[in-house]
Design an enzyme around this catalytic site. Structure first.
Site, PDB file in Angstrom:
ATOM      1  N   SER A 272     -43.576 -19.128 -26.000  1.00  0.00           N
ATOM      2  CA  SER A 272     -44.837 -18.981 -25.286  1.00  0.00           C
ATOM      3  C   SER A 272     -45.502 -20.332 -25.078  1.00  0.00           C
ATOM      4  O   SER A 272     -45.277 -21.274 -25.828  1.00  0.00           O
ATOM      5  CB  SER A 272     -45.771 -18.070 -26.073  1.00  0.00           C
ATOM      6  OG  SER A 272     -46.188 -18.719 -27.263  1.00  0.00           O
ATOM      7  N   LYS A 273     -46.303 -20.389 -24.045  1.00  0.00           N
ATOM      8  CA  LYS A 273     -47.046 -21.618 -23.757  1.00  0.00           C
ATOM      9  C   LYS A 273     -47.952 -21.943 -24.935  1.00  0.00           C
ATOM     10  O   LYS A 273     -48.090 -23.086 -25.340  1.00  0.00           O
ATOM     11  CB  LYS A 273     -47.900 -21.432 -22.499  1.00  0.00           C
ATOM     12  CG  LYS A 273     -47.078 -21.237 -21.235  1.00  0.00           C
ATOM     13  CD  LYS A 273     -47.968 -20.998 -20.014  1.00  0.00           C
ATOM     14  CE  LYS A 273     -47.093 -20.702 -18.804  1.00  0.00           C
ATOM     15  NZ  LYS A 273     -47.886 -20.374 -17.601  1.00  0.00           N
ATOM     16  N   ARG A 274     -48.535 -20.916 -25.444  1.00  0.00           N
ATOM     17  CA  ARG A 274     -49.486 -21.055 -26.543  1.00  0.00           C
ATOM     18  C   ARG A 274     -48.866 -21.757 -27.750  1.00  0.00           C
ATOM     19  O   ARG A 274     -49.425 -22.676 -28.314  1.00  0.00           O
ATOM     20  CB  ARG A 274     -49.990 -19.653 -26.922  1.00  0.00           C
ATOM     21  CG  ARG A 274     -50.784 -19.588 -28.193  1.00  0.00           C
ATOM     22  CD  ARG A 274     -52.266 -19.630 -27.900  1.00  0.00           C
ATOM     23  NE  ARG A 274     -53.011 -19.712 -29.156  1.00  0.00           N
ATOM     24  CZ  ARG A 274     -53.373 -18.648 -29.870  1.00  0.00           C
ATOM     25  NH1 ARG A 274     -53.038 -17.446 -29.466  1.00  0.00           N
ATOM     26  NH2 ARG A 274     -54.069 -18.810 -30.976  1.00  0.00           N
TER      27      ARG A 274
END
Length: 503
Positions: A272-274
């Site tokens: 994920s980008k997060r």
RNA sequence: GGCGCUAUCGUCUAGGGGUCAGGACGGAUGGUUCUCAGCCAUCAAACCGGGGUUCGAAUCCCCGUAGCGCUACCA
């Protein structure tokens, strides 16, 4: 006593036998909230392959209903990454098409019309709960171990209640009324199952600011754009019954679904980008010098396999051989080592001219003035480097010394190879190289070998000593290639400088 | 907490009632060689657990367990 399941699709499991009458239409629907995610790229690839395999259409739709996070810059970056990968779309994006517009924020009147129908038929209702109230309801539901977070309390608001809330200045959301019957989700990769209605809650389909939300817009557009197969990541699996319920309430036929497994990091969690930042950005791999062919090949093999022997697939082969039926159900770890291996392979398949072209931007990015260099010399350098490139950016450390004398000598290499006799070796080699005529591959080579033999010096010792003097490092292409590419004058100058250094 | 999904070497996977459970990446060892990379050869490495069904289960069924995903007026 249960009513029969609703939402039964009309086609068989694979959907690959009864498609004669209708063209296959698939879509990719990113939300423009940053770079193109590697997982989205894989979803795009699977969709694209499916479309190309079946001679269908691949549509790019922009799901930007989250106005707060969507940006034009992100949209452009996504286009660019997709184009770089070669995943050309037939409709949508900035390209337009018969179902334009393809950007959801420009389709609000369409959603509005459907929402009015839902409201009129009693399948949707206004909810005046505030975010704070909702939080409280959620907390309570959780404490009571309910399987729904929202209890549908605003279903039964009286006209007086509504007026009172409106007078307070509360802006309502619109919620879909979930049905009482189980919903059948037929998934091409995961199989068919019926979802019990009491696990489904009345989703918000229009926010209080008037902007419709994902579960509404997604299914409406899929239907409006005549999408036949929705191929998307498994994280959307739980949204599917909600979307089917909305479509049912609207009297619309749903497309077929195929949920593909997630791409995981090496601890098994969703990429994920997060949590992973630019590690999941397609653009990052482009910048490091991965080839689109390698990326596509790699990502295709995450969750998909053709048989027990083939690992390398050209794009054409992928199109020919890709089938949803051979997509697995479990998540796949993104293993950079394997990507590296594939990339090395694909770089190796480039001919010298193509490889040189590919590598030039990476030299330039590091401030190496390749424009001043004759093309012929650049190609010779690339040839000498041979297969020593895992990524295109490796060209820089591999070849820096061809453009400028080393400014320092790698300590580890010096320690290992520049022993007490280094000075003598360099001096003698300098004399040998000064005398060779002509200064060419064969002559230089035989002169060097003659020298090591006469002096009874190990070849490695002589070669490595010289290599460090010339390049500053202990690794790289054949030393004879380096000598000839550098030219006699430069070689002698570097030997002199090294002798000074050794003292 | 609830709901859902999944489960073959470290990783990607093939297979699937009777196989020495196959391949690839990575790893180890040896060879080639001026180094590195490459190439060649060899090796180690897996059916989540427990019950069934069966002559026989990794494969079919059940139950566990674990991991992951979702659980927003994000998508």
């Amino acid at each position: 006593m249960n009513p029969p399941p609703v939402g039964e699709p009309s086609r068989s499991r694979l959907g690959e036998t009864s498609r004669a009458r209708h063209q296959i239409r698939v879509r990719m629907a990113p939300s423009p909230t940053g770079f193109l995610h590697i997982g989205s790229a894989r979803t795009a690839l699977f969709n694209w392959l499916f479309a190309r395999h079946h001679n269908g259409a691949f549509i790019l739709r922009i799901d930007d209903t989250d106005a707060a996070r969507s940006t034009d810059a992100s949209m452009r970056e996504i286009y660019e990454s997709l184009q770089w990968l070669g995943l050309e779309w037939d409709e949508g994006g900035e390209k337009g098409g018969p179902h334009a517009p393809y950007v959801q924020s420009e389709r609000r009147d369409i959603y509005e019309w459907h929402v009015q129908r839902l409201l009129a038929s009693g399948n949707a209702y206004h909810c005046y709960c505030t975010p704070e109230e909702l939080d409280a309801i959620r907390a309570q539901s959780r404490a009571e171990k309910q399987n729904r977070a929202y209890d549908g309390r605003c279903r039964h608001l009286t006209q007086a209640d509504k007026e009172r809330f409106a007078a307070e200045g509360r802006k309502p959301t619109v919620r879909i009324k979930m049905p009482d019957a189980p919903i059948r989700v037929a998934d091409i990769v995961l199989g068919t199952r019926d979802i019990s209605p009491d696990t489904l809650e009345d989703e918000v389909i229009v926010r209080s600011n008037g902007m419709p939300s994902y579960n509404l817009t997604s299914i409406i557009d899929d239907v409006e754009m005549q999408i036949t197969h929705v191929i998307r990541g498994t994280e959307h699996l739980n949204n599917t019954p909600k979307q089917i319920a909305i479509a049912n309430a609207l009297g619309l036929n749903v497309p077929q679904f195929a949920h593909i497994p997630l791409v995981l990091d090496n601890t098994g969690r969703k990429l994920s980008k997060r949590h992973h930042g630019t590690l999941v950005a397609v653009s990052r791999y482009r910048e490091e010098g991965y080839l689109p062919a390698a990326m596509l090949n790699f990502v295709a093999r995450l969750g998909w396999a053709f048989d027990d022997k083939q690992e390398i697939f050209s794009v054409e082969e992928l199109i020919e051989k890709f089938e949803l039926a051979r997509v697995g159900k479990s998540g796949s770890v993104f293993d950079i080592k394997k990507l590296d291996w594939l990339n090395t392979h694909y770089i190796g398949k480039l001919d010298v001219a193509a490889r040189t072209d590919a590598v030039i931007p990476f030299w330039e990015k590091e401030g190496i003035d390749v424009v001043a260099e004759p093309r012929e010399r650049l190609e010779s350098i690339v040839t000498a480097v041979g297969e020593r490139l895992t990524k295109l950016q490796d060209i820089v450390p591999q070849t820096r010394y061809f453009f400028a004398a080393p400014t320092e000598y790698e300590p580890k290499a010096v320690k290992k190879w520049w022993k007490k006799d280094a000075r003598d070796i360099l001096t003698a080699l300098g004399a040998v190289l000064e005398a060779v005529e002509p200064f060419e591959l064969e002559t230089v080579e035989s002169a060097m070998w003659q020298y090591t033999e006469e002096r009874n010096i190990k070849r490695v010792a002589a070669m490595q000593t010289l290599r460090i003097a010339l390049t500053g490092t202990s690794f790289g292409p054949s030393l004879f290639d380096i000598l000839v590419l550098l030219g006699r004058d430069e070689v002698l100058a570097r030997i002199q400088r090294a002798i000074q250094f050794v003292k």
